[in-house]
Design an enzyme around this catalytic site. Structure first.
Site, short mmCIF file in Angstrom:
data_model
loop_
_atom_site.label_atom_id
_atom_site.label_comp_id
_atom_site.label_asym_id
_atom_site.label_seq_id
_atom_site.Cartn_x
_atom_site.Cartn_y
_atom_site.Cartn_z
N ASN A 46 0.88 -1.17 0.00
CA ASN A 46 0.00 0.00 0.00
C ASN A 46 0.92 1.22 0.00
O ASN A 46 1.53 1.56 1.02
CB ASN A 46 -0.91 -0.01 1.24
CG ASN A 46 -1.81 1.20 1.30
OD1 ASN A 46 -1.43 2.31 0.93
ND2 ASN A 46 -3.03 1.02 1.78
N GLU A 56 -4.00 1.70 -2.82
CA GLU A 56 -4.18 3.11 -2.46
C GLU A 56 -3.34 4.01 -3.38
O GLU A 56 -2.55 4.82 -2.93
CB GLU A 56 -3.86 3.35 -0.99
CG GLU A 56 -4.69 4.48 -0.41
CD GLU A 56 -4.64 4.60 1.11
OE1 GLU A 56 -5.23 5.58 1.59
OE2 GLU A 56 -4.02 3.74 1.78
N ASP A 71 -3.77 -5.00 1.06
CA ASP A 71 -4.07 -4.38 2.34
C ASP A 71 -5.48 -4.81 2.71
O ASP A 71 -6.45 -4.31 2.17
CB ASP A 71 -3.96 -2.86 2.23
CG ASP A 71 -4.42 -2.14 3.48
OD1 ASP A 71 -4.73 -2.81 4.49
OD2 ASP A 71 -4.46 -0.89 3.46
N ASP A 106 -1.38 -6.22 6.11
CA ASP A 106 -1.09 -6.50 4.71
C ASP A 106 -0.74 -7.99 4.60
O ASP A 106 0.19 -8.47 5.24
CB ASP A 106 0.07 -5.65 4.22
CG ASP A 106 -0.23 -4.16 4.38
OD1 ASP A 106 -0.77 -3.57 3.44
OD2 ASP A 106 0.06 -3.62 5.47
N ASP A 126 2.72 4.73 5.16
CA ASP A 126 2.57 4.17 6.50
C ASP A 126 2.54 2.64 6.47
O ASP A 126 2.53 2.01 7.52
CB ASP A 126 1.33 4.73 7.21
CG ASP A 126 0.12 4.87 6.31
OD1 ASP A 126 0.16 4.38 5.16
OD2 ASP A 126 -0.88 5.48 6.74
N HIS A 127 2.54 2.05 5.28
CA HIS A 127 2.66 0.60 5.10
C HIS A 127 4.03 0.29 4.51
O HIS A 127 4.65 1.12 3.84
CB HIS A 127 1.62 0.08 4.09
CG HIS A 127 0.21 0.24 4.52
ND1 HIS A 127 -0.60 -0.82 4.90
CD2 HIS A 127 -0.59 1.35 4.58
CE1 HIS A 127 -1.81 -0.38 5.18
NE2 HIS A 127 -1.83 0.93 5.00
#
Length: 261
Positions: free
Chosen positions: A7, A34, A151, A222, A251-252
């Protein structure tokens, strides 16, 4: 064959990180979530310049999924079956040939967050999970190597969160959410990470807020879910944690399954 899920939390904002990852890690297939942009505005030229084919389902400002592959993508499906009125860009799948002459089917999935749970978003999340389970059942009937990557916005177990109590009441960790995830696995899918690594504290997401990264307050949301034909060829899984330490990261972080295909 290395299949990665990531992501990126805006492909345009994270393009430099993406291109560096493609150069340094060179996965055979990279499933992105995303994207936060339309297909027309994807940086296709840059990705193709890195040696990858692109199949994507975009959406302006939100959602968006893509599959990047060193080999051509065939039998591409955009959108998850089961709801013709669903306009959210959350699912894409395709078939990639292997060096040995076989194929692997790969899906990139951005499952709904579901918060707040007292509004329409949580029922949509659960309905999406039911649709995913129904479609996965059909794909498993093909009896081919399959990787459902993405995700999932699901914390499967308490040990998949640094602070499980902090997630009580959250759509990612509600008992009903976790039950739906178990129903998906019960079709015969294998959680690739847990098949290789049963250690607690393996996370793929750290919030931007409250020093979550610095304090290692992460969660594992994830996942790479494998059909029996893929699980039999699973050689290992890597969480690319160092990506989170970069400047202006997602942030992933990416997670990769290595398959002997």
């Amino acid at each position: 064959m290395r299949v990665t899920s990531w992501n990126v939390n805006s492909i345009r904002q994270r393009l430099d990180h993406l291109l560096a990852f493609l150069k340094d890690e060179a996965p055979d297939v990279l499933c992105l979530q995303e994207l936060k942009t339309t297909e027309e505005n994807l940086p296709v030229a840059e990705i193709e310049g890195a040696g990858y084919n692109v199949a994507a389902l975009g959406q302006k400002g939100f959602n968006g999924v893509a599959i990047l592959s060193k080999r051509p993508l065939e039998d591409v499906r955009k959108g998850l079956p089961g709801d013709d009125e669903d306009s959210q860009a959350r699912y894409i799948e395709g078939v990639v040939s292997t060096e040995g002459g076989g194929v692997v089917r790969v899906a990139s999935i951005y499952l709904p967050n579901g918060n707040p749970v007292d509004g329409p978003k949580y029922p949509y999340k659960l309905a999406f999970m039911d649709r995913l389970t129904a479609h996965a059942r059909e794909l498993l009937a093909l009896e081919e190597p399959l990787v459902l990557a993405g995700d999932y916005n699901v914390i499967p177990e308490p040990r998949d969160a640094a602070d499980p109590a902090a997630w009580e009441g959250d759509a990612l960790f509600l008992p009903q959410t976790r039950a739906k995830f178990r129903q998906l696995l019960a079709l015969g899918l294998t959680d690739a990470l847990r098949a290789c690594d049963d250690v607690d504290g393996r996370y793929t997401f750290w919030d931007y807020q409250a020093g979550a990264w610095q304090r290692n307050k992460g969660i594992r949301i994830d996942h790479l879910l494998l059909s029996p034909q893929a699980a039999d060829r699973l050689a290992g899984v890597t969480i690319h944690k160092s990506e989170r330490a970069k400047e202006k990261p997602s942030d992933h972080v990416p997670i990769t399954a290595r398959l002997d295909l």
